[in-house]
Design a protein around this motif. Structure first.
Motif, mmCIF file in Angstrom:
data_model
loop_
_atom_site.group_PDB
_atom_site.id
_atom_site.type_symbol
_atom_site.label_atom_id
_atom_site.label_comp_id
_atom_site.label_asym_id
_atom_site.label_seq_id
_atom_site.Cartn_x
_atom_site.Cartn_y
_atom_site.Cartn_z
ATOM 1 N N TRP A 192 0.857 -1.335 0.093
ATOM 2 C CA TRP A 192 -0.050 0.017 0.032
ATOM 3 C C TRP A 192 0.711 1.470 0.137
ATOM 4 C CZ3 TRP A 192 -0.652 4.294 3.114
ATOM 5 C CH2 TRP A 192 -1.559 5.021 3.065
ATOM 6 N N ALA A 193 1.933 1.333 0.906
ATOM 7 C CA ALA A 193 2.757 2.448 0.964
ATOM 8 C C ALA A 193 3.707 2.440 -0.395
ATOM 9 C CB ALA A 193 3.754 2.220 1.952
ATOM 10 N N LEU A 194 4.069 1.527 -1.035
ATOM 11 C CA LEU A 194 4.696 1.550 -2.241
ATOM 12 C C LEU A 194 3.901 2.210 -3.375
ATOM 13 C CD1 LEU A 194 7.147 1.208 -4.058
ATOM 14 C CD2 LEU A 194 6.538 -1.344 -4.514
ATOM 15 N N ASN A 195 2.488 1.805 -3.357
ATOM 16 C CA ASN A 195 1.592 2.305 -4.339
ATOM 17 C C ASN A 195 1.452 3.860 -3.972
ATOM 18 O OD1 ASN A 195 -0.346 1.988 -6.524
ATOM 19 N ND2 ASN A 195 -1.757 2.940 -4.913
ATOM 20 N N LYS B 169 -10.581 2.653 10.270
ATOM 21 C CA LYS B 169 -11.904 2.475 9.341
ATOM 22 C C LYS B 169 -11.716 1.592 8.556
ATOM 23 C CE LYS B 169 -13.955 6.968 10.963
ATOM 24 N NZ LYS B 169 -14.484 8.269 10.397
ATOM 25 N N GLN B 170 -10.618 1.868 7.501
ATOM 26 C CA GLN B 170 -10.439 1.013 6.383
ATOM 27 C C GLN B 170 -10.116 -0.245 6.481
ATOM 28 O OE1 GLN B 170 -9.007 3.233 2.948
ATOM 29 N NE2 GLN B 170 -10.003 5.277 3.454
ATOM 30 N N PHE B 171 -9.071 -0.488 7.355
ATOM 31 C CA PHE B 171 -8.256 -1.520 7.513
ATOM 32 C C PHE B 171 -8.468 -2.026 9.150
ATOM 33 C CE2 PHE B 171 -5.683 0.785 4.281
ATOM 34 C CZ PHE B 171 -6.323 0.424 3.508
ATOM 35 N N PRO B 172 -9.444 -2.187 9.759
ATOM 36 C CA PRO B 172 -9.554 -2.664 11.080
ATOM 37 C C PRO B 172 -8.804 -3.736 11.750
ATOM 38 C CG PRO B 172 -11.714 -3.074 9.925
ATOM 39 C CD PRO B 172 -10.850 -2.488 9.052
ATOM 40 N N TRP B 173 -8.558 -4.828 10.545
ATOM 41 C CA TRP B 173 -7.965 -6.190 10.732
ATOM 42 C C TRP B 173 -6.509 -5.828 11.277
ATOM 43 C CZ3 TRP B 173 -4.699 -5.694 6.882
ATOM 44 C CH2 TRP B 173 -5.153 -5.204 5.596
ATOM 45 N N MET B 174 -5.953 -4.431 10.775
ATOM 46 C CA MET B 174 -4.707 -4.484 11.389
ATOM 47 C C MET B 174 -4.776 -4.075 12.766
ATOM 48 S SD MET B 174 -3.042 -1.494 8.417
ATOM 49 C CE MET B 174 -2.591 -2.031 6.867
ATOM 50 N N MET B 175 -5.465 -3.905 13.488
ATOM 51 C CA MET B 175 -5.317 -3.852 14.723
ATOM 52 C C MET B 175 -5.397 -5.193 15.802
ATOM 53 S SD MET B 175 -5.651 -0.414 14.466
ATOM 54 C CE MET B 175 -5.478 0.092 16.177
ATOM 55 N N GLU B 176 -5.561 -6.165 14.901
ATOM 56 C CA GLU B 176 -5.417 -7.598 15.735
ATOM 57 C C GLU B 176 -4.010 -7.779 15.911
ATOM 58 O OE1 GLU B 176 -7.321 -10.406 13.478
ATOM 59 O OE2 GLU B 176 -9.375 -9.328 12.929
ATOM 60 N N ARG C 67 3.248 7.056 6.486
ATOM 61 C CA ARG C 67 2.866 6.520 7.978
ATOM 62 C C ARG C 67 1.727 7.300 8.380
ATOM 63 N NH1 ARG C 67 8.199 6.193 11.223
ATOM 64 N NH2 ARG C 67 6.721 5.595 12.862
ATOM 65 N N ARG C 68 1.765 8.559 8.405
ATOM 66 C CA ARG C 68 0.869 9.459 9.091
ATOM 67 C C ARG C 68 -0.534 9.270 8.288
ATOM 68 N NH1 ARG C 68 5.084 13.428 9.834
ATOM 69 N NH2 ARG C 68 4.507 14.303 7.542
ATOM 70 N N LYS C 69 -0.485 9.052 7.060
ATOM 71 C CA LYS C 69 -1.605 9.013 6.140
ATOM 72 C C LYS C 69 -2.197 7.607 6.564
ATOM 73 C CE LYS C 69 -3.001 9.256 1.243
ATOM 74 N NZ LYS C 69 -2.721 9.236 -0.184
ATOM 75 N N LEU C 70 -1.367 6.503 6.537
ATOM 76 C CA LEU C 70 -1.973 5.207 6.883
ATOM 77 C C LEU C 70 -2.775 5.109 8.153
ATOM 78 C CD1 LEU C 70 -2.614 2.322 6.163
ATOM 79 C CD2 LEU C 70 -0.302 1.843 6.972
ATOM 80 N N ASN C 71 -1.823 5.904 9.217
ATOM 81 C CA ASN C 71 -2.533 5.878 10.644
ATOM 82 C C ASN C 71 -3.859 6.486 10.764
ATOM 83 O OD1 ASN C 71 -0.271 4.618 11.865
ATOM 84 N ND2 ASN C 71 0.718 6.440 12.268
#
Length: 373
Positions: free
Chosen positions: A34-37, A70-77, A61-65
């Motif tokens: 995602w970051a590379l894109n 909301k968009q990638f809640p599975w990252m919180m697991e 990193r700030r943009k993803l945080n």
């Protein structure tokens, strides 16, 4: 003096722990891609309009945080380090590429089952004995304790190779007292080859294991089955893991042979002379490329140089055009007519019979430092 070393240890995981590790490497891979894109899109916008800010790891990193809950809640697991360190590593990859584009390639999108890993910073994990505590997972058993007793932990990288999981603990050491002292036996010449991994000037010979050659028939059979399997099926995933497991065994056999050779050299000799091999050029030879890659010349030199630095040895690299094989070890005259297939030859100048071409090359390498100039 700061000395950084890493100790890679296999993890002993159960099904629930393995599921967590799979999620973590998946999050790290997704964050990197995602970051590379985003990086590519922002850089294209910057080229069209220089008033736009250039992309960097901090802004991405700030943009993803800002959007991940909301968009990638599975990252919180999983641990937040898996996502953050993936973007930091992307930034480092771009920095390396801009600094030396001839050596470092432009970052590529990551694929599943290819170099699966995630990294944890030192303030988010703990090591006690043969266990490591990973955030949101708990304590995981390791095959052995960390070999560096008094060391500052910097970061831990959890990776998958084949069907097994490993953790590489990078440490900062104050000294290298744990290493064996060198048995000073003077200078040794080392001639590398395909059939014999190394022939030394003290008559010792290390045979090449050629693990890829021995496993090639099985690897071909598995890859044919993989080519016929249905994409997305469970059987295809099993085959991918089985092929990865075979590559892991091949890699381990090769690494073990190289570690034994480099340990012997750096613990017995204070000065080691090797050839400056053009490995990238040698790999362009279609008939010998697989055999050369199977031996691991580049990895041998890498291990030898860092171990020699640890133990205070000196590694001397002979000139790339030094004819160690074509030079007579008795009189020093060069035989320009010698072919690669000539394993034994007779010197036309002094009449000496060279019975072992590789040993003759090792003798000449040992004498390389005695050359005038």
């Amino acid at each position: 003096m700061q000395i950084h070393r890493a100790h890679k240890i296999e993890l002993i995981v159960n099904d629930s722990q393995e599921l967590y590790l799979k999620k973590a490497v998946g999050c790290a891979r997704f964050a990197f891609n995602w970051a590379l894109n985003e990086w590519i899109e922002e850089y294209e916008a910057y080229k069209k309009d220089p008033t736009q800010p250039k992309p960097n790891q901090y802004s991405i990193r700030r943009k993803l945080n800002a959007i991940k809950r909301k968009q990638f809640p599975w990252m919180m697991e999983v641990t937040k380090c898996a996502v953050q360190m993936a973007i930091i590593q992307l930034g480092q990859a771009f920095a390396n590429f801009w600094k030396n584009p001839e050596h470092f390639k432009y970052p590529k999108f990551k694929k599943k089952y290819v170099s699966d890993s995630f990294t944890i910073s030192n303030d988010h994990f703990e090591v006690k004995g043969s266990r490591i505590r990973i955030p949101k997972l708990g304590w995981v058993r390791m095959r052995e304790p960390l070999r560096f007793k008094e060391a500052k932990l910097l970061w831990a990288t959890v990776s998958r190779r084949g069907k097994r999981w490993y953790v590489s603990l990078t440490c900062e050491l104050a000294n290298l007292n744990h290493l064996k002292p060198v048995k000073n036996q003077g200078t040794v010449g080392v001639d590398l080859g395909v059939k014999s991994l190394a022939v030394l000037s003290n008559h010792k010979r290390f045979e090449a294991l050629q693990p890829l050659k021995k496993s090639l028939s099985k690897l071909r059979r598995l890859q044919r089955k993989l080519a016929r399997s249905q994409k997305g099926s469970k059987n295809r995933i099993k085959l991918v893991l089985e092929i990865g497991e075979l590559h892991r065994k091949i890699f381990n056999y090769r690494q073990n042979a190289l570690h034994q050779l480099t340990n012997y050299l750096t613990t017995h000799f204070s000065r080691i002379v090797i050839e400056d091999l053009n490995v990238s050029g040698m790999l362009k030879n279609g008939k010998l490329a697989r055999c050369i890659a199977d031996v691991g010349f580049y990895e041998f030199r890498r291990q030898l140089e860092y171990k020699a630095e640890q133990r205070g040895c000196e590694v001397i690299i002979a000139d790339r055009f030094y004819a160690s094989s074509k030079t007579c070890g008795y009189c020093g005259q060069k035989n320009d007519e010698l072919r690669l297939s000539d394993r034994r030859w007779k010197c036309a100048h002094c009449g000496a019979e060279i019975k072992d071409r590789d040993f003759n090359a090792a003798i000449n390498l040992r004498r390389y430092t005695e050359r005038p100039g």
